[in-house]
Structure formats: structure tokens, C-alpha cells
Design an enzyme around this catalytic site. Structure first.
Site, PDB file in Angstrom:
ATOM      1  N   CYS A  64      31.601  56.264  51.588  1.00  0.00           N
ATOM      2  CA  CYS A  64      32.878  56.921  51.867  1.00  0.00           C
ATOM      3  C   CYS A  64      32.610  58.334  52.393  1.00  0.00           C
ATOM      4  O   CYS A  64      32.592  59.311  51.641  1.00  0.00           O
ATOM      5  CB  CYS A  64      33.746  56.977  50.602  1.00  0.00           C
ATOM      6  SG  CYS A  64      35.407  57.598  50.927  1.00  0.00           S
ATOM      7  N   THR A  71      57.727  51.869  38.967  1.00  0.00           N
ATOM      8  CA  THR A  71      58.613  50.925  39.652  1.00  0.00           C
ATOM      9  C   THR A  71      59.891  51.628  40.076  1.00  0.00           C
ATOM     10  O   THR A  71      60.331  52.588  39.429  1.00  0.00           O
ATOM     11  CB  THR A  71      58.953  49.717  38.755  1.00  0.00           C
ATOM     12  OG1 THR A  71      59.738  48.788  39.504  1.00  0.00           O
ATOM     13  CG2 THR A  71      59.713  50.139  37.511  1.00  0.00           C
ATOM     14  N   TYR A  72      60.420  51.166  41.180  1.00  0.00           N
ATOM     15  CA  TYR A  72      61.730  51.634  41.653  1.00  0.00           C
ATOM     16  C   TYR A  72      62.707  50.463  41.617  1.00  0.00           C
ATOM     17  O   TYR A  72      63.801  50.538  42.176  1.00  0.00           O
ATOM     18  CB  TYR A  72      61.607  52.196  43.073  1.00  0.00           C
ATOM     19  CG  TYR A  72      60.545  53.279  43.182  1.00  0.00           C
ATOM     20  CD1 TYR A  72      60.825  54.599  42.816  1.00  0.00           C
ATOM     21  CD2 TYR A  72      59.255  52.968  43.606  1.00  0.00           C
ATOM     22  CE1 TYR A  72      59.852  55.582  42.892  1.00  0.00           C
ATOM     23  CE2 TYR A  72      58.272  53.944  43.685  1.00  0.00           C
ATOM     24  CZ  TYR A  72      58.579  55.246  43.321  1.00  0.00           C
ATOM     25  OH  TYR A  72      57.593  56.213  43.389  1.00  0.00           O
ATOM     26  N   ASN A  73      62.266  49.357  40.973  1.00  0.00           N
ATOM     27  CA  ASN A  73      63.062  48.126  40.887  1.00  0.00           C
ATOM     28  C   ASN A  73      63.478  47.605  42.261  1.00  0.00           C
ATOM     29  O   ASN A  73      64.585  47.102  42.442  1.00  0.00           O
ATOM     30  CB  ASN A  73      64.294  48.342  39.988  1.00  0.00           C
ATOM     31  CG  ASN A  73      63.894  48.681  38.568  1.00  0.00           C
ATOM     32  OD1 ASN A  73      63.096  47.987  37.956  1.00  0.00           O
ATOM     33  ND2 ASN A  73      64.427  49.780  38.047  1.00  0.00           N
ATOM     34  N   THR A  74      62.578  47.770  43.223  1.00  0.00           N
ATOM     35  CA  THR A  74      62.825  47.244  44.563  1.00  0.00           C
ATOM     36  C   THR A  74      61.626  46.394  44.995  1.00  0.00           C
ATOM     37  O   THR A  74      60.514  46.573  44.496  1.00  0.00           O
ATOM     38  CB  THR A  74      63.017  48.371  45.593  1.00  0.00           C
ATOM     39  OG1 THR A  74      61.830  49.182  45.617  1.00  0.00           O
ATOM     40  CG2 THR A  74      64.216  49.242  45.256  1.00  0.00           C
ATOM     41  N   THR A 134      59.716  44.089  38.674  1.00  0.00           N
ATOM     42  CA  THR A 134      58.420  43.812  39.310  1.00  0.00           C
ATOM     43  C   THR A 134      57.263  43.773  38.311  1.00  0.00           C
ATOM     44  O   THR A 134      56.106  43.712  38.710  1.00  0.00           O
ATOM     45  CB  THR A 134      58.115  44.876  40.382  1.00  0.00           C
ATOM     46  OG1 THR A 134      58.023  46.167  39.755  1.00  0.00           O
ATOM     47  CG2 THR A 134      59.192  44.911  41.457  1.00  0.00           C
ATOM     48  N   GLU A 182      55.193  50.767  49.282  1.00  0.00           N
ATOM     49  CA  GLU A 182      54.869  49.726  48.313  1.00  0.00           C
ATOM     50  C   GLU A 182      53.391  49.334  48.412  1.00  0.00           C
ATOM     51  O   GLU A 182      52.748  49.019  47.410  1.00  0.00           O
ATOM     52  CB  GLU A 182      55.769  48.506  48.551  1.00  0.00           C
ATOM     53  CG  GLU A 182      57.225  48.791  48.180  1.00  0.00           C
ATOM     54  CD  GLU A 182      58.179  47.682  48.591  1.00  0.00           C
ATOM     55  OE1 GLU A 182      58.967  47.233  47.733  1.00  0.00           O
ATOM     56  OE2 GLU A 182      58.150  47.270  49.766  1.00  0.00           O
TER      57      GLU A 182
END
Length: 452
Positions: A95, A346-349, A358, A423
Site C-alpha cells: 500500500c 445503519t440509516y435503515n436504508t 439491515t 453504502e
């Protein structure tokens, strides 16, 4: 004058993510903006890793606190040692981005430039870390108490237990950060070495749409978009069906163990693409030994039998956390918050859908990584992994975690094609933290065995 002018190797912080999305984030999200300003004020720079993590401010806050404590707060190791260990860890995965970053930091804290000529030029005490560095990076299940004891008992160049804990945390941190760097396609900052360089002829040009992996005809792209919408719906349906099965009936412990073994063996057949990205390793390979040593599947260790690591026998929460916190105060707490932030974020999407739980998907990703490292959770049904993670996604996960330098834009584009870039960055946070925790579990188990 007839001189060839090197051109920028890419535009923006990432080879994979459009620059405009990252810039919109920096200007639009108030919480992210405050953190980016604080990071710049603390470090005197705003690196591309921080910019990408800015998609998730809650996690970024935890990451910056941890890295600040590891690298800048008084601790067992001298500052120049910390940056040299970061160089060793990043070099193990070729790297160059992280290597160059910490070469500059190493010199700024007064490190001896002679050490940078190669590992042979570093103090013998640092050279003793070479073997543990490569094993931890590629096959952490092979770490034993003998490795630990050799580092502690070396006559002239021995480490104290407190120093060694910081060493192991640093190695695991920068191995996993190399995974994040390659997984998100991060490129050097405008002022860094490697940002402006003549392009190697074998490296596809991803910046202007001329790369092989970017060539798609119009009707193919239309079909792809239609197909990806179906993929999201199918994934939601699988999650719903698995939840219903969970509620209806339990699975026996014997069947759970069988499914883990099946998933562990199946991971052998998940292999990276043959089309590897080209990396000039000449400036990096001097910082570590044995370039031929790499990841080998947990189930393939020849004559050397390594038992499955049963998670309940040695957990981070009950064992690793307290050991780290005892020998390196406050770091256990910081690492725990970072693990929790990545795992519970999480954003619940999910793609274009809202109000989605999720947690099942996040646990499948985390446990798949630990499964590849031979770590088994007795209370998890490993049959869910094959239901939720398709082959393209598994290839991406295994490559980023086990052979990060082989990650390509094609791999990044091929999974979750309808999902947002934010995401996919979250996926990389999960990969990074699950990998770091796996490395630490093996290293801390070895230390515990030494102490007992």
C-alpha cells in the site's frame, strides 16, 4: 521543450467514486464538515482516507480519536517507532499510499532517514517484528505464544508487554486500513508522491472512461440498470424469508457446525480476478521481508493442523477488550467503540428503499470475514451467508480483506450495482473492522497463553 509531463493519475480522492459526490458530502453534511475541519486542524492535512470516511461521520469521529491516540498521545512506543511500524504494516500489503503518508510523518517526528533505506537499516529491535508482521497480515491463525515469547525475551532487543500490545494494535490497524484504502480505490493526495506520475502501460485509464472495465454499450447498460433493481428486490425478499424461518424453527447445533464447515470450504473456491491492477512495489518491498508470503486459505494449511477458533472461547468483549485496556490504557475502549460503530451503523436504508432493518446483512458480512479467518460463532446460521452474499460480492470481500492490492474497479462496480457509494464505503468499514478484530483475537489469544 520536448519533455514528457506527468499527468494526474486520477481526479478526486477515489478511483472508484465520482469526485462530485465526495465534494458534495464535504460541503453539505454539517457534522461531516466539522469533523473534516477538526482533522485538518489536528493533522495539518486532510487525507483522502478521512474524506471517504466522511460519508459516515459517526464512524469517522471514532476512527480519528483512535488514530490520534495511537499515533500522537504518550504511550509505550517512541513516535518514530509508531510511524515506522505503520510503514512496515502498509508495505506488507504493497500500500504505497499509506507508506508514503507515514514516511513523511516519520521524518516530521525526527525519525532517522537512514532507516528508510530498508528494513535492514532499521534498529534490530524493529527488525524482530518482521515475522509477526507478515503472519498477522496474511495468516493470523498461525500466531502462537512462541512468537510472542521470542519478542519479549530477545536478550538485547526485547519488547516489554506494554510495548508489544501497542505494536500488535498498530500492525492490525494498518493492515486493515490498507484493505480500506484499496477497497475504496483511494489515490494519493495532490501533494503526495505518486499522485502525478506517468501511467504504466498495463494500467487501465479509469479517469476518462477509456478503461477496459468501463466499456459498455448503451443497450447493455440499460439492461444492467433494470437487472440491478431486481437484485435489490430479491435481496430484500431473501432477508424477509430468512427472518421468517428464524422465527418459525431453530436449527440444531450439529447442523450449524456443518454449515460453518461448508461455508469455510466454499470460501476456498472464491478467487480474485486474474486481471490484477499494476503496482510499482520497488520502493515498498524494502520495508518488509519475504514478498512471496501471502494469504493462504484457512482450510489449506498442509501438515500444520489449526483448529477452528470458537468465538465464545475467546471473545473481544469478554477477553480481548480487558487485556488491551489493562496493558495499554484507554485503547481497548477506543477500539471497542470503533468496532461497535462500524457493526451497528445503519440509516435503515438499502439502495432506494427506506425503513429496512439491515442487521442481518451486516452480520452476514462480518461473520463471512471471520469465517475466512477460521473464527466460528456457535449461535450463527452460516447458511444465511450464501443466501445474502452473491458470488461477485464474495469475490470483492475476499480480495479486499485477504489480498487488497488485487482489488480493481471492476470488482467494486460488480457488486450491489444499485446501491449508493456511501453504502459501499460502509461495506469497506465493516471489512476493515472485522478484519482488524480477527487479527487482534489471534494475537491477544497468543499473549493470554503466554501469561497463563
Amino acid at each position: 521543450m520536448g519533455l514528457g509531463i506527468p499527468t494526474a493519475s486520477a481526479h478526486g480522492p477515489s478511483e472508484f467514486i465520482p469526485e462530485k459526490e465526495i465534494l458534495q458530502l464535504a460541503s453539505g453534511d454539517a457534522e461531516a464538515r466539522v469533523l473534516l475541519i477538526e482533522a485538518f486542524a489536528t493533522l495539518g492535512r486532510l487525507d483522502n482516507v478521512t474524506l471517504l470516511m466522511g460519508f459516515h461521520p459517526q464512524y469517522l469521529d471514532s476512527f480519528l480519536k483512535t488514530e490520534h491516540y495511537l499515533m500522537q498521545v504518550d504511550g509505550p512506543l517512541p513516535y518514530c517507532y509508531r510511524h515506522y511500524i505503520a510503514i512496515m504494516a502498509a508495505a506488507q500489503h504493497q500500500c504505497s499510499y499509506l507508506v508514503n503518508l507515514h514516511v513523511n510523518d516519520f521524518l516530521q517526528v525526527g525519525g532517522d532517514p537512514k532507516w528508510l533505506a530498508g528494513l535492514d537499516s532499521a534498529p534490530p529491535k524493529l527488525q524482530t517484528l518482521s515475522q509477526v508482521n507478515k503472519i498477522l497480515a496474511h495468516r493470523p491463525w498461525l500466531i502462537t505464544k512462541d512468537h510472542i515469547e521470542r519478542l519479549l525475551r530477545s536478550e538485547d532487543h526485547g519488547w516489554s508487554l506494554a510495548e508489544l500490545i501497542q505494536v500488535l494494535v498498530l500492525l492490525a490497524h494498518y493492515h486493515s486500513l490498507a484493505s480500506f484504502t484499496f477497497g475504496c480505490g483511494i489515490i494519493p493526495e495532490i501533494h503526495s508522491d505518486g499522485c502525478h506520475s506517468p501511467r504504466h502501460p498495463s494500467a487501465p485509464d479509469f479517469t476518462n472512461g477509456n478503461g477496459v472495465e468501463e466499456q459498455t454499450h448503451g443497450h447493455e447498460r440499460t439492461d444492467q440498470v433494470a437487472g440491478t433493481t431486481f437484485e435489490v428486490e430479491a435481496l430484500l425478499e431473501k432477508m424477509k424469508r430468512l427472518q421468517e424461518c428464524r422465527d418459525e424453527e431453530g436449527t440444531s447445533q450439529e447442523e450449524m457446525a456443518t454449515r460453518f464447515e461448508r461455508e469455510k470450504i466454499e470460501s476456498l473456491f472464491v478467487v480474485s480476478s486474474e486481471n490484477e491492477r499494476w503496482i510499482d512495489t520497488r520502493e515498498i518491498s524494502r520495508h518488509f521481508e519475504d514478498p512471496s508470503y501471502g494469504y493462504q486459505d484457512f482450510s489449506r494449511h498442509g501438515d500444520q493442523y489449526v483448529p477452528t477458533f470458537r468465538a465464545q472461547d475467546y471473545t473481544w468483549e469478554d477477553h480481548g477488550y480487558s487485556l488491551v485496556n489493562r496493558l495499554y490504557p484507554d485503547v481497548g475502549q477506543l477500539l471497542d467503540e470503533k468496532f461497535q460503530n462500524a457493526y451497528n451503523l445503519t440509516y435503515n436504508t438499502m439502495a432506494m428503499h427506506e425503513n429496512v432493518d439491515t442487521s442481518m446483512l451486516r452480520r452476514a458480512i462480518w461473520n463471512y470475514i471471520h469465517c475466512m479467518f477460521g473464527i466460528r460463532y456457535d449461535d450463527y446460521d452460516y447458511g444465511e451467508i450464501n443466501q445474502l452474499l452473491d458470488r461477485n460480492f464474495k469475490v470483492y470481500i475476499k480480495t479486499v480483506v485477504c489480498s487488497p492490492a488485487k482489488t480493481t474497479k471492476g470488482m467494486y462496480d460488480s457488486f450491489w450495482r444499485q446501491f449508493k457509494h456511501s453504502e459501499k464505503v460502509h461495506v469497506n468499514l465493516l471489512l476493515m473492522e472485522a478484519r482488524m478484530q480477527a487479527e487482534l483475537l489471534y494475537a491477544l489469544t497468543a499473549i493470554t497463553r503466554h501469561l497463563t
